[in-house]
Design an enzyme around this catalytic site. Structure first.
Site, PDB file in Angstrom:
ATOM      1  N   HIS A   1      -3.076  -2.642  -5.571  1.00  0.00           N
ATOM      2  CA  HIS A   1      -3.340  -2.298  -4.172  1.00  0.00           C
ATOM      3  C   HIS A   1      -4.832  -2.406  -3.909  1.00  0.00           C
ATOM      4  O   HIS A   1      -5.608  -1.569  -4.354  1.00  0.00           O
ATOM      5  CB  HIS A   1      -2.835  -0.871  -3.883  1.00  0.00           C
ATOM      6  CG  HIS A   1      -3.130  -0.408  -2.492  1.00  0.00           C
ATOM      7  ND1 HIS A   1      -3.327   0.916  -2.185  1.00  0.00           N
ATOM      8  CD2 HIS A   1      -3.292  -1.089  -1.330  1.00  0.00           C
ATOM      9  CE1 HIS A   1      -3.582   1.025  -0.878  1.00  0.00           C
ATOM     10  NE2 HIS A   1      -3.559  -0.186  -0.343  1.00  0.00           N
TER      11      HIS A   1
ATOM     12  N   SER B   1       0.826  -1.212   0.000  1.00  0.00           N
ATOM     13  CA  SER B   1       0.000   0.000   0.000  1.00  0.00           C
ATOM     14  C   SER B   1       0.851   1.248   0.000  1.00  0.00           C
ATOM     15  O   SER B   1       0.331   2.355  -0.066  1.00  0.00           O
ATOM     16  CB  SER B   1      -0.936  -0.007   1.211  1.00  0.00           C
ATOM     17  OG  SER B   1      -0.203  -0.215   2.383  1.00  0.00           O
TER      18      SER B   1
ATOM     19  N   GLU C   1      -6.192   0.185  -6.660  1.00  0.00           N
ATOM     20  CA  GLU C   1      -5.169   1.144  -7.099  1.00  0.00           C
ATOM     21  C   GLU C   1      -4.148   0.357  -7.917  1.00  0.00           C
ATOM     22  O   GLU C   1      -3.502  -0.561  -7.389  1.00  0.00           O
ATOM     23  CB  GLU C   1      -4.485   1.762  -5.874  1.00  0.00           C
ATOM     24  CG  GLU C   1      -4.304   3.246  -5.955  1.00  0.00           C
ATOM     25  CD  GLU C   1      -3.712   3.840  -4.678  1.00  0.00           C
ATOM     26  OE1 GLU C   1      -3.367   3.112  -3.735  1.00  0.00           O
ATOM     27  OE2 GLU C   1      -3.592   5.068  -4.635  1.00  0.00           O
TER      28      GLU C   1
ATOM     29  N   ASN D   1      -3.017   6.437   0.089  1.00  0.00           N
ATOM     30  CA  ASN D   1      -2.439   6.573   1.420  1.00  0.00           C
ATOM     31  C   ASN D   1      -1.597   7.823   1.571  1.00  0.00           C
ATOM     32  O   ASN D   1      -1.438   8.337   2.670  1.00  0.00           O
ATOM     33  CB  ASN D   1      -1.637   5.318   1.776  1.00  0.00           C
ATOM     34  CG  ASN D   1      -2.578   4.160   2.095  1.00  0.00           C
ATOM     35  OD1 ASN D   1      -3.706   4.390   2.527  1.00  0.00           O
ATOM     36  ND2 ASN D   1      -2.153   2.945   1.838  1.00  0.00           N
TER      37      ASN D   1
END
Ligand code: T1G
Length: 685
Positions: free
Chosen positions: A427, A406, A439, A477
């Site tokens: 991800h 991530s 992702e 993130n």
């Protein structure tokens, strides 16, 4: 290609709509059908009329691209009113997904035949609208108020079987729809069946039906305006005449179509589709066959990832280090399917059939035939590099090697293999078999073919995919850490955990920052920051997170974190106050009263500023991709679009002004305004 054509089959007229890709009810379609209907209605040799579509689906709705533009006659309600006046049996032959205005056209007909795989629905609420062409008035008359409320307010389509059960479909076709429709129509004529106008039916319901329904859906519709308008329109059907009800519905629709909510939700509809358009990739780009998948790691993420592919009938080899770990992983997956069986979503036989596609192993030789291998082991760069070295040796030529990391540097991971062009990031978001966002992280060396292949696979497994470049935290993130930074600083500066969470919840987030951290596990962020270069984040913002994890308080999974957790109940953790006092003092932070507005703007504007930087750096291809990530990944309220659409809604100028003020108050290390935002603010003055 004729958008609307008519053929006469003995004494039955067949009007065919052919407006790819989804037969949207554009102005050309509406005009064409209106002309065709007038001709065949007055033709003495025509005893009945069928409306059918070419291509992959019956009309999938009004043409959304026309919204916000000057209306062009005939409007859809006008066309359906014309249909209502036809004095010959009018039959809709449905296949694919007859949605929105498409379903309303079908309801304007007197009878409906559906292909057995077809679906019907009124998804307008997903666009911040309500059915605007009679759906809220006809559907309750046909299937009753409760069933109509459910379809209209949830926006969920129903199957042909359910449509038949509810009385929507008069006939199901299991063969050639057109010939079945002709036969069905001939039977109606032979039996001298009357013209069945839904508008002639009546519908009544008690007020409790509406209040009970509203209570049932209150959580789901929190913050949205269209669902409440839909309930009111259905209620109007039980209180007003058909014509008055149509007017009520139209007035509500016109208000909604110009609302910021609908503009935002329509933005998200197109944004999710635009995200799949990657420069350099088109329908001619070659893709690889994916017929078998392997997953490395049978933890929560690995199992969730495996389920995505098992659900699509793809065999999955799941690699775990020991017999015991393999067994635990198999059981975790089996339990998830068992719960689907208990909820009636799956039969026991389907569960067994799906599980037969899953094999667990520890020997990497078992994945030698896998076309796609997804690593989901511990978030540690060295461990991942070891795994990829082994994959490089074990995987067949042409296999795609993906990591579920991530935030780690996938360029670094790719470079330990002899095939960096085949390495990519996939991800998933936990729970991986439920959360819609995927992702897709391309490295400097990922080949176009590999990228095109995983975009196609993402669509196959029903994910909403967004392509990202490599940076710490990618899009999701990296933005989330800025949002979390401000929440952590506000905690030290005087706001409470509950005050911050409530402010973000009231903004429209599904839960506040600290509730989310407790749910996901505070330790995940703590570990991620241990991989970050010193000074690359504001350490004082996360002092409390580190202290909690150091004392074993990782959130829900340990019963204590930012909150105390007992089952589903949570209460303030008294230790937080002590920690806040301690760290505020050590960092010379004078605590103060903090307003809800400041909490909201500091958290959300931090998100927005980082999102614009991600676009200007080329990590995200476009602004709307960032919106998709934060709506589908973190539940940013869809009626506000995504963070960057929201900045446009409130004004780039105002957004820039507040970010500049925050830079003055809190230093420009974290608040330097994005150049792209500055440019947009100038252009939109
Ligand atoms: N209008 C215009 N374009 C549309 C469209 C629509 N209604 N639906 C899809 N498209 C485009 C889409 O942008 C994409 O374009 C291509 O078609 C393929 O779509 C009066 C007011 C039908 C289930 O909400 O749910 O009727 O990217 O990639 O995955 O009461 O499209 O190729 O250029 O999604 O196979 C109500 C919306 C409208 C249905 C097919 N109807 N569409 O999914 O393909 S409001 C909807 C969908 C209304 C009335 C009210 C899906 C689909 P491009 P796609 P798909």
């Amino acid at each position: 290609m004729t958008i609307v054509s008519t053929e006469i089959n003995k004494n039955i007229a067949v009007i065919t709509i052919d407006n790819p890709p989804v037969n949207a009810l554009s102005h050309a379609v509406r005009s064409g059908v209106s002309v065709a209907l007038k001709q065949v209605s007055s033709d003495q040799d025509v005893a009945a009329i069928i409306i059918i579509c070419a291509g992959r689906t019956f009309c999938a709705g009004a043409d959304i691209t026309e919204f916000g533009k000057p209306p062009m006659d005939p409007s859809l309600p006008d066309l359906i009113a014309e249909m209502d006046q036809v004095n010959k049996p009018l039959i809709a032959a449905l296949h694919g997904t007859a949605l929105g205005g498409g379903f309303e056209v079908a309801l304007g007909c007197h009878y409906r035949i559906m292909d057995s795989h077809a679906k019907v629905g009124l998804p307008e609420v997903n666009l911040g609208l309500i059915p605007g062409a009679g759906g809220t008035q006809r559907l309750p008359r046909l299937i009753g108020v409760e069933a109509a409320l459910d379809m209209i307010v949830t926006g969920k389509p129903i199957s042909a079987a359910k449509a038949e059960k509810l009385g929507i479909a008069n006939k199901i076709s299991h063969g050639d729809l057109k010939s079945d429709a002709l036969e069905f129509t001939q039977d109606l004529l032979t039996q001298n069946k009357p013209v069945m106008r839904i508008s002639d039916l009546d519908v009544k319901a008690s007020t409790e039906v509406f209040s009970d329904f509203e209570k049932k859906v209150s959580r789901r519709i929190r913050g949205f305006i269209a669902p409440k308008a839909a309930i009111n329109a259905v209620k109007a059907a039980t209180e007003l005449s058909f014509e008055e009800g149509l007017k009520f519905e139209r007035d509500q629709f016109k208000t909604l179509v110009n609302s910021s909510h609908s503009i935002a939700q329509r933005h998200m509809f197109f944004a999710e589709r635009m995200a799949l358009k990657v420069p350099g990739i088109d329908k001619s780009t070659s893709v690889r066959e994916i017929n078998s998948v392997a997953v490395i790691g049978g933890g929560i993420m690995g199992c969730g990832i495996a389920i995505n592919f098992l659900n699509k009938g793809l065999p999955v080899t799941l690699i775990e280090i020991s017999e015991e770990a393999q067994k635990a992983a198999f059981e975790r997956i089996a339990n998830i399917y068992s719960s689907s069986v208990s909820k009636g979503r799956l039969s026991e036989q389907q569960k067994e059939q799906t599980l037969s596609l899953l094999i667990t192993a520890s020997d990497y030789a078992k994945l030698a035939n896998a076309d796609l291998i997804i690593e989901a082991v511990f978030e540690d760069i060295e461990i991942k590099k070891q795994v990829f070295k082994k994959l490089d040796d074990a995987a067949k030529a042409g296999a795609i090697l993906a990591t579920n990391t991530s935030f780690l540097d996938i360029n670094e991971i790719a470079n330990v293999t002899s095939r960096p062009a085949d390495v990519i990031g996939l991800h998933f978001f936990s729970p991986a078999h439920i959360m819609p966002l995927l992702e897709i992280v391309r490295t400097e060396q990922t080949s176009t073919e590999v990228l095109a292949t995983v975009l196609k696979i993402g669509k196959l497994i029903g994910k909403t995919s967004v392509v990202s470049g490599v940076c710490f935290g990618f899009i999701a993130n990296r933005m989330s850490s800025c949002y979390g930074r401000e929440a952590g600083l506000l905690l030290l500066e005087g706001a409470s955990v509950e005050q911050i969470d409530n402010a973000l919840y009231d903004f429209g987030m599904p839960m506040g920052m600290f509730s989310m951290l407790d749910m996901a596990g505070i330790d995940i962020g703590v570990m991620a920051r241990q991989n970050m270069a010193a000074g690359s984040y504001d350490e004082k913002a996360f002092l409390i997170h580190d202290a909690l994890v150091a004392s074993g308080q990782k959130g829900q999974k340990t019963g204590s974190g930012f909150y105390k957790h007992e089952g589903r109940n949570k209460s303030p953790n008294p230790q937080i106050e002590q920690l806040v006092e301690k760290f505020a003092k050590e960092n010379n932070i004078k605590r103060r009263e903090i307003t809800i507005k400041e909490i909201e703007e500091r958290c959300i504007f931090a998100l927005i500023n980082e999102g614009f930087k991600i676009v200007e750096e080329g990590i995200a291809i476009r602004q709307s991709d960032v919106d998709v990530v934060f709506n589908c990944g973190f539940g940013f309220p869809r009626y506000k679009g995504g963070p960057l659409h929201y900045a446009e809604q409130i004004g780039f100028d105002y957004t820039l002004k507040r970010i500049t003020e925050f830079a003055k108050e809190h230093g420009d290390r974290w608040w330097t305004p994005s150049d792209l935002l500055i440019k947009l603010a100038k252009e939109n003055r």
